[in-house]
Design an enzyme around this catalytic site. Structure first.
Site, PDB file in Angstrom:
ATOM      1  N   HIS A  88      20.389 -36.505 -14.944  1.00 22.16           N
ATOM      2  CA  HIS A  88      19.588 -36.039 -13.802  1.00 22.16           C
ATOM      3  C   HIS A  88      19.757 -36.933 -12.580  1.00 22.16           C
ATOM      4  O   HIS A  88      19.458 -36.510 -11.472  1.00 22.16           O
ATOM      5  CB  HIS A  88      18.129 -35.804 -14.192  1.00 22.16           C
ATOM      6  CG  HIS A  88      17.267 -37.012 -14.334  1.00 22.16           C
ATOM      7  ND1 HIS A  88      16.992 -37.596 -15.548  1.00 22.16           N
ATOM      8  CD2 HIS A  88      16.590 -37.738 -13.420  1.00 22.16           C
ATOM      9  CE1 HIS A  88      16.192 -38.629 -15.367  1.00 22.16           C
ATOM     10  NE2 HIS A  88      15.932 -38.743 -14.080  1.00 22.16           N
ATOM     11  N   ASP A 226      20.606 -37.008 -21.802  1.00 25.12           N
ATOM     12  CA  ASP A 226      20.479 -37.210 -20.357  1.00 25.12           C
ATOM     13  C   ASP A 226      21.334 -38.381 -19.844  1.00 25.12           C
ATOM     14  O   ASP A 226      20.812 -39.430 -19.482  1.00 25.12           O
ATOM     15  CB  ASP A 226      19.006 -37.432 -20.015  1.00 25.12           C
ATOM     16  CG  ASP A 226      18.705 -37.193 -18.544  1.00 25.12           C
ATOM     17  OD1 ASP A 226      19.657 -37.170 -17.739  1.00 25.12           O
ATOM     18  OD2 ASP A 226      17.521 -37.032 -18.198  1.00 25.12           O
ATOM     19  N   SER A 629      14.776 -44.291 -14.239  1.00 25.41           N
ATOM     20  CA  SER A 629      15.742 -43.380 -14.817  1.00 25.41           C
ATOM     21  C   SER A 629      17.112 -44.015 -14.778  1.00 25.41           C
ATOM     22  O   SER A 629      17.535 -44.518 -13.746  1.00 25.41           O
ATOM     23  CB  SER A 629      15.799 -42.083 -14.030  1.00 25.41           C
ATOM     24  OG  SER A 629      14.858 -41.215 -14.543  1.00 25.41           O
TER      25      SER A 629
HETATM   26  N1  ARG Z   1      11.112 -36.398 -16.049  1.00 22.71           N
HETATM   27  C1  ARG Z   1      12.311 -37.152 -15.778  1.00 22.71           C
HETATM   28  C2  ARG Z   1      12.104 -37.928 -14.487  1.00 22.71           C
HETATM   29  O1  ARG Z   1      11.127 -37.983 -14.001  1.00 22.71           O
HETATM   30  C3  ARG Z   1      13.527 -36.299 -15.817  1.00 22.71           C
HETATM   31  C4  ARG Z   1      13.729 -35.360 -14.678  1.00 22.71           C
HETATM   32  C5  ARG Z   1      14.926 -34.468 -14.735  1.00 22.71           C
HETATM   33  N2  ARG Z   1      14.857 -33.435 -15.746  1.00 22.71           N
HETATM   34  C6  ARG Z   1      14.301 -32.218 -15.597  1.00 22.71           C
HETATM   35  N3  ARG Z   1      14.274 -31.410 -16.636  1.00 22.71           N
HETATM   36  N4  ARG Z   1      13.808 -31.788 -14.474  1.00 22.71           N
HETATM   37  O2  ARG Z   1      12.571 -37.917 -13.437  1.00 22.71           O
HETATM   38  N1  GLU Z   2      12.848 -39.473 -15.069  1.00 20.33           N
HETATM   39  C1  GLU Z   2      12.190 -40.475 -14.306  1.00 20.33           C
HETATM   40  C2  GLU Z   2      13.054 -41.010 -13.179  1.00 20.33           C
HETATM   41  O1  GLU Z   2      13.587 -40.467 -12.413  1.00 20.33           O
HETATM   42  C3  GLU Z   2      11.749 -41.552 -15.198  1.00 20.33           C
HETATM   43  C4  GLU Z   2      10.553 -41.077 -15.831  1.00 20.33           C
HETATM   44  C5  GLU Z   2       9.355 -41.784 -15.370  1.00 20.33           C
HETATM   45  O2  GLU Z   2       8.759 -41.456 -14.348  1.00 20.33           O
HETATM   46  O3  GLU Z   2       9.037 -42.713 -16.103  1.00 20.33           O
HETATM   47  O4  GLU Z   2      13.035 -41.983 -12.618  1.00 20.33           O
END
Ligand code: ARG
Ligand code: GLU
Length: 695
Positions: A88, A226, A629
């Site tokens: 991502h 990921d 991330s």
């Molecule tokens: N939750 C993760 C972060 O905050 C992954 C985001 C990307 N993945 C998604 N399915 N949208 O950023």
């Molecule tokens: N997926 C998140 C990121 O972009 C990390 C998840 C979180 O917020 O801990 O940075």
């Protein structure tokens, strides 16, 4: 009666030390001060020294960690600049190289030799060269008894500029920044070396890299692969250089070894990366605003936008590609806020903060901190309605694509080539039907939820002229020139008045003026009032709880969080194990559901047998947030065991309050990345440059 009370006391005493030890996993610590955490880390299993984490004199782990782009982390895993981050985090770059013919998002991408690696304009990685406390330098000349907050602000800015300008002369690609920590009680200088030639090496198909999609996002059990792989290039002298065919793979001072022995429950882990933003030290009314006002309203707006996008995406493959990135980024915070609001409520954070504030106020009587909490509450109360309107401006008005586009074009009317660039990227990913429906939904919500006295006059006039948002919308899209690429490409400086009269641009400029004239003055003023109050309250909390270790709120500067591999219980009767496997992917596999439709190759490999226990993801108690991330997850010896990519949604309130029971970070097990290189990418040649260890 007496007996019961005794029992309660014994019980709570018994629980107390446990609570205290567990809480210690909270924290995002400054690498240069990690020696202060060393005894605790060691007692939890850490086997290295503080100098292995951060040193200015010798190569150390910090030299293998980078800020990737503007909001992720990445890590170096070979002497030839090979870098791992999340899928991502690489997503928008992978998308930019994709088209219906070469759909790297859908099918994945693997360079089979270095000449096939794809350059990414605009992508940079920043290595931290050093960090130092420069509070004395930044505050030199500051006299609290005579200077206003604005004067302090100008002074610290000027001192920062002088310092960073001086440091930036040190060499090619040096970027220096001064960051306020503890709300400006402390200032740190960060010196980076920025590399701008970063090429895409490999990415799994989205059905692996985004497996589970937004259905599984922020959730456990998780099975997302990921990751994406890049390579950092440097000039022939190994120094930062703009993209050039003559550049060569960068040799980092340090790269991470990869541990293939895997993780076990209880193993020590630490995360080295760039957490973006937390607010652990704010007051109860501020927490209340976030969890009870702002989060719910923003969630409702995004639910509408997501539903509209999804409707069109499921009908048309082209629209699915066009809106995949926009949709994912909208969905992401949407789900996080849901966990945050619930977590704050469940933790009774508002109540607990109030209790804390009462104790603080009692202690603060007669000190310089007397009244500070109350003053924050007053400024916050003044600010809130304006800030909420501002959030609507961002979340509703500024999500109208054609309106935003008209503004970008307007500010570039003097440059044909800029207009061409802007148009190319805008129309490539634009679906007018989506934009039209969102227009109606957003401005209708604005109309319903913003108090009458806050609405711009222009908005009220349009509604009375057209009778409804829908009729207004029809007029805008019927007349705007911005729906027509040919008309936009023909625009030039002579068309300023024409653009100003365009109905899409009119919306932009009218709302912008409203923001500038009505909202911004109060927001700026209250921000100015709150800044010194927060600084004072932060210092007050540190004085109130002398002896407690305070970590500064996250601000995208490099931090270390540590904890251990651990499952959790999300609800009564459920316990989650901390490790997921390929078997779970096969269990979720469903060709009829987009998020769970794995590539046929993966089914075939699994069918061959022997891969049931292939690890995929794991949970740990490391305190992380957005920006972490792509961060390396390391074992006690500093070997790479995983790549951080998420948290569980029940724990997303850890940006405000950390609960050791449910706050978990989610990492990709590095062995699943290796599995993908081998079986999905058939890019085994990459293993030659990596270094593996077993423990
Ligand atoms: N939750 C993760 C972060 O905050 C992954 C985001 C990307 N993945 C998604 N399915 N949208 O950023
Ligand atoms: N997926 C998140 C990121 O972009 C990390 C998840 C979180 O917020 O801990 O940075």
């Amino acid at each position: 009666m007496k007996g019961t009370r005794l029992l309660t006391i014994t019980l709570s005493l018994a629980l107390l030390p446990l609570g205290v030890t567990l809480r210690a996993d909270e924290g995002m610590w400054l690498p240069s001060l990690i020696s202060q955490r060393f005894p605790d880390m060691q007692s939890k299993g850490f086997k290295l020294t503080p100098e292995d984490i951060y040193s200015v004199n010798q190569a150390c782990l910090k030299d293998a960690v980078v800020l990737f782009g503007s909001g992720c982390t990445g890590e170096l895993v070979s002497n030839d600049g090979l870098l791992f981050t999340n899928h991502h985090c690489g997503y928008s770059y992978i998308q930019r190289h994709s088209s219906v013919e070469h759909d790297y998002l859908k099918d994945g991408f693997w360079a089979m030799k270095r000449s096939e690696e794809l350059p990414n304009k605009g992508l940079s990685v920043s290595f931290l060269d050093r960090m130092e406390d420069v509070t004395g330098v930044i505050l030199s000349g500051y006299d609290p008894s005579t200077m206003t907050e604005d004067q302090r602000d100008s002074l610290t800015r000027a001192n920062s500029r002088t310092l960073t300008a001086q440091v930036q002369k040190e060499g090619k690609g040096i970027r220096a920044s001064v960051e306020a920590l503890y709300y400006g009680n402390t200032y740190y200088l960060f010196v980076f070396r920025v590399f701008r030639d970063v090429r895409l090496v490999g990415a799994p198909p989205s059905s692996i890299g985004k497996f589970g999609g937004d259905t599984d996002n922020w959730m456990w059990p998780r099975h997302t692969g990921d990751f994406s792989i890049f390579r950092v290039y440097a000039g022939p002298d190994n120094e930062p250089a703009e993209y050039s065919e003559d550049n060569v793979p960068y040799h980092p001072r340090k790269f991470l070894r990869i541990c293939t022995s895997g993780v076990n429950v209880g193993d020590f882990t630490f995360v080295y990366g760039c957490p973006g933003s937390t607010t652990e030290y704010i007051t109860s009314p501020e927490v209340r605003y976030i969890a009870e006002v702002s989060d719910p309203q923003k969630i409702a707006l995004r639910t509408q936008r997501l539903d509209i996008q999804k409707k069109y995406m499921s009908q048309d493959q082209k629209v699915r590609i066009q809106y995949s990135s926009k949709n994912a980024s909208t969905a992401n915070a949407w789900k996080k806020w849901q966990g945050e609001a619930k977590g704050v409520a469940k933790m009774k954070t508002v109540q607990r903060k109030q209790d804390y504030e009462n104790r603080f106020n009692e202690w603060a009587k007669g000190t310089r901190y007397e009244g500070v909490v109350q003053k924050i509450a007053e400024a916050q109360a003044r600010r809130q309605p304006y800030y909420l309107a501002y959030e609507y401006y961002n979340e509703a008005v500024r999500t109208l694509e054609i309106v935003q586009f008209s503004a970008s074009v307007f500010s570039n009317l003097s440059s044909k080539s800029r207009i061409e660039d802007l148009s190319r990227s805008f129309y490539k990913d634009y679906c007018q039907s989506i934009d039209e429906e969102i227009f109606e939904a957003m401005l209708t919500s604005f109309d319903r939820n913003i108090p009458e006295e806050f609405k711009p006059a222009f908005f009220k006039e349009k509604l009375s002229e057209f009778g409804s948002v829908a009729a207004w919308r029809d007029d805008v899209y019927a007349r705007t020139l911005f729906k027509d690429p040919d008309k936009v490409l023909a625009l030039g400086e002579a068309d300023t008045d024409r653009v100003k009269a365009d109905p899409a641009y009119e919306i932009y400029s009218q709302f912008y003026n409203w923001y500038e004239q009505t909202l911004r003055p109060v927001i700026t003023e209250t921000t100015r009032d709150l800044r010194p109050l927060h600084r004072e309250y932060m210092q007050g909390q540190m004085d109130f709880e002398k002896g407690k270790a305070f970590y500064p709120d996250a601000n995208l500067t490099l931090r270390v969080a540590y904890g251990n591999v651990k499952g959790y219980s999300p609800a009564d009767g459920i316990t989650y194990k901390p490790v997921s496997t390929l078997k779970g992917i096969i269990e979720k596999d469903n060709p009829d559901i987009f998020d769970y439709n794995i590539p046929q190759t993966l089914r075939d490999i699994y069918a061959e047998g022997g891969h049931d226990d292939q690890p995929v993801c794991f949970l740990a108690t490391n305190h992380t947030t957005g920006g972490n991330s792509g961060s390396p997850v390391l074992n006690a010896y500093g070997d790479l065991i995983g790549i951080n990519f998420d948290r569980v949604w029940e724990g997303t309130m850890s940006d405000i309050v950390y609960d050791p029971d449910v706050c978990r970070n989610i990492s990709l097990d590095v062995r699943y990345l290796l599995f993908n290189i081998k079986y999905i990418g058939h890019a085994d040649y990459l293993f030659d440059e990596m270094e593996f260890v077993t423990r």
